[in-house]
Design an enzyme around this catalytic site. Structure first.
Site, PDB file in Angstrom:
ATOM      1  N   ASP A 232      -1.751  10.787  -2.463  1.00 47.03           N
ATOM      2  CA  ASP A 232      -2.124   9.717  -3.394  1.00 47.03           C
ATOM      3  C   ASP A 232      -2.392  10.250  -4.789  1.00 47.03           C
ATOM      4  O   ASP A 232      -2.246   9.537  -5.769  1.00 47.03           O
ATOM      5  CB  ASP A 232      -3.336   8.956  -2.862  1.00 47.03           C
ATOM      6  CG  ASP A 232      -2.925   8.137  -1.655  1.00 47.03           C
ATOM      7  OD1 ASP A 232      -2.887   8.701  -0.550  1.00 47.03           O
ATOM      8  OD2 ASP A 232      -2.578   6.958  -1.827  1.00 47.03           O
TER       9      ASP A 232
ATOM     10  N   ARG B  23       0.843  -1.192   0.000  1.00 46.73           N
ATOM     11  CA  ARG B  23       0.000   0.000   0.000  1.00 46.73           C
ATOM     12  C   ARG B  23       0.888   1.255   0.000  1.00 46.73           C
ATOM     13  O   ARG B  23       2.101   1.160   0.168  1.00 46.73           O
ATOM     14  CB  ARG B  23      -0.944   0.007   1.209  1.00 46.73           C
ATOM     15  CG  ARG B  23      -0.185  -0.227   2.508  1.00 46.73           C
ATOM     16  CD  ARG B  23      -0.731   0.505   3.661  1.00 46.73           C
ATOM     17  NE  ARG B  23      -0.548   1.916   3.510  1.00 46.73           N
ATOM     18  CZ  ARG B  23       0.625   2.523   3.685  1.00 46.73           C
ATOM     19  NH1 ARG B  23       1.708   1.860   3.996  1.00 46.73           N
ATOM     20  NH2 ARG B  23       0.715   3.834   3.540  1.00 46.73           N
TER      21      ARG B  23
ATOM     22  N   ARG C 207      -7.293  -0.529  -7.106  1.00 49.05           N
ATOM     23  CA  ARG C 207      -7.603   0.596  -6.201  1.00 49.05           C
ATOM     24  C   ARG C 207      -7.726   1.862  -7.063  1.00 49.05           C
ATOM     25  O   ARG C 207      -6.963   2.038  -8.007  1.00 49.05           O
ATOM     26  CB  ARG C 207      -6.508   0.780  -5.131  1.00 49.05           C
ATOM     27  CG  ARG C 207      -6.448  -0.398  -4.154  1.00 49.05           C
ATOM     28  CD  ARG C 207      -5.598  -0.088  -2.937  1.00 49.05           C
ATOM     29  NE  ARG C 207      -6.241   0.859  -2.037  1.00 49.05           N
ATOM     30  CZ  ARG C 207      -5.617   1.411  -0.998  1.00 49.05           C
ATOM     31  NH1 ARG C 207      -4.355   1.127  -0.747  1.00 49.05           N
ATOM     32  NH2 ARG C 207      -6.259   2.251  -0.208  1.00 49.05           N
TER      33      ARG C 207
ATOM     34  N   ASN D 291      -5.293  12.457  -0.005  1.00 50.77           N
ATOM     35  CA  ASN D 291      -4.427  11.644   0.857  1.00 50.77           C
ATOM     36  C   ASN D 291      -5.328  10.918   1.849  1.00 50.77           C
ATOM     37  O   ASN D 291      -6.551  11.109   1.864  1.00 50.77           O
ATOM     38  CB  ASN D 291      -3.386  12.527   1.565  1.00 50.77           C
ATOM     39  CG  ASN D 291      -2.298  11.701   2.238  1.00 50.77           C
ATOM     40  OD1 ASN D 291      -1.699  10.830   1.616  1.00 50.77           O
ATOM     41  ND2 ASN D 291      -2.048  11.949   3.513  1.00 50.77           N
TER      42      ASN D 291
END
Ligand code: MRU
Length: 369
Positions: free
Chosen positions: A259, A71, A114, A269
């Site tokens: 992100d 991750r 994702r 984020n």
């Protein structure tokens, strides 16, 4: 592993109270390509167990990303690039057209893993482009080379941005960080934690406050673990304590990862980042976002266009399988939030420290450099 407990009367963070030595220590890289397999740390088992997984099929890598065994935006991109490579190695096709039809199914599976971290889509795009320009005879080798290049670029970028960001950290600073933006999350040196590590390595006497980061506790489980390995003094707080520490002047700056950063500087984020940014502004504390330029998405104009992942509500109603909320309780679980650019003091990248106006300055850094 044990963490310091602060005296209630005085929340000043004392360097005299040291974190104890860790039993688990990261010896190998968090992500490593071993020719016909991909070795990763299973982040879900940390800090209790430092377990490495060897993934041999692309489907295992897709599952590892979905289940957050790997991750953090840059690390997801690196893992996906190697995962796509693994999938490609196992394709048996006699023509480039047949190869590509199977290859595109693999890309689709990764794209569905994702939605928020743009590094995933950037890696997919680069791997796709690699097949477009490669000869059929060398296509598999070209994909291996490209995945290794993506990994190496993230390593270099995170080291460089950490050095640049460390200039903003003064001796004696206490830095608040959220989620985990270290080596685990980047398959490199780290972003927010990279800056902290670089400042520490320069001999600056700093302290870190790490938020636990509910629901999956990346701060409690991973950030404390990474910092304790480097002997950086770290104090863990619950997410809801952040305002208390910020309002009492206990924090000199906040640094978080990202992100996805939109063209206007709005930044997605981990959930809870927006709250910290508002609190930082209210209390006159600088709020920095640290990310490699691979996290900047100029195709997305502003934060409201960034897709936000909704995860299983059970992550909120339970911790590690232990139910906390009554059976049948409704829960929501957006995994990220968007911090509007007006709250961000600077965006720290490997190409420089970018300040307002972000719409102009991000474009300049990405396109003109
Ligand atoms: O859901 P996660 O754990 O993948 O989210 C990670 C974060 O939000 C990180 O802060 C972000 O990816 C920056 S990592 C360098």
């Amino acid at each position: 592993m044990s963490l310091r407990v602060l005296p209630l009367k005085d929340v000043a963070i004392s360097r005299k109270v040291k974190n104890k030595k860790l039993k688990t220590k990261m010896t190998d890289k968090p992500i490593e390509w071993l020719d016909s397999k991909l070795k990763i740390i299973d982040q879900t088992q940390l800090p209790g167990k430092l377990a490495y997984l060897e993934l041999r099929n692309y489907t295992d890598v897709v599952a590892a990303i979905k289940e957050m065994k790997v991750r953090g935006a840059p690390a997801i991109g690196v893992a996906a690039a190697y995962g796509i490579t693994l999938g490609a190695q196992n394709i048996k096709a006699t023509t480039k057209a047949k190869f590509l039809s199977q290859f595109h199914k693999i890309l689709k599976a990764f794209a569905a893993a994702r939605p928020t971290a743009v590094n995933l889509f950037r890696a997919i795009d680069r791997m796709k482009k690699t097949t477009e320009s490669a000869d059929f005879a060398t296509i598999k080798q070209a994909l291996i080379d490209e995945a290794k290049a993506i990994h190496a670029e993230e390593e270099t970028a995170t080291r460089r941005l950490s050095q640049l960001g460390a200039k903003l950290i003064k001796d004696g600073f206490t830095i608040l960080t959220h989620c985990n933006a270290g080596a685990l999350a980047t398959a490199g040196y780290g972003t927010a934690l990279g800056i902290i590590k670089a400042a520490w390595e320069q001999g600056k006497k700093i302290e870190v406050i790490a938020t636990e980061t509910r629901p999956l506790l990346q701060g409690a489980r991973l950030t404390t673990w990474e910092l304790m390995q480097e002997n950086v003094p770290v104090t863990l707080i619950t997410d809801s304590m952040a305002g208390y520490f910020l309002s009492r002047g206990k924090v000199d700056c906040v640094i978080v990862g990202a992100d996805r950063i939109a063209a206007n500087g709005d930044t997605a984020n981990k959930i809870g980042t927006y709250t910290l940014a508002v609190l930082a502004k209210e209390n006159g504390v600088p709020f920095y976002v640290a990310a490699p330029t691979s996290t900047i998405d100029l195709f997305v104009k502003s934060g409201d266009q960034i897709p936000i992942e909704e995860r299983n509500p059970e992550e909120v109603t339970s911790i590690k399988g232990v139910r906390l909320a009554p059976k049948g309780a409704t829960a929501a679980n957006p995994a990220f939030d968007v911090t509007p650019h007006k709250y961000i003091t600077a965006i720290i990248t490997e190409k420089g420290i970018i300040r307002k106006p972000y719409a102009n300055n991000l474009k300049k850094v990405i396109i003109e450099k």
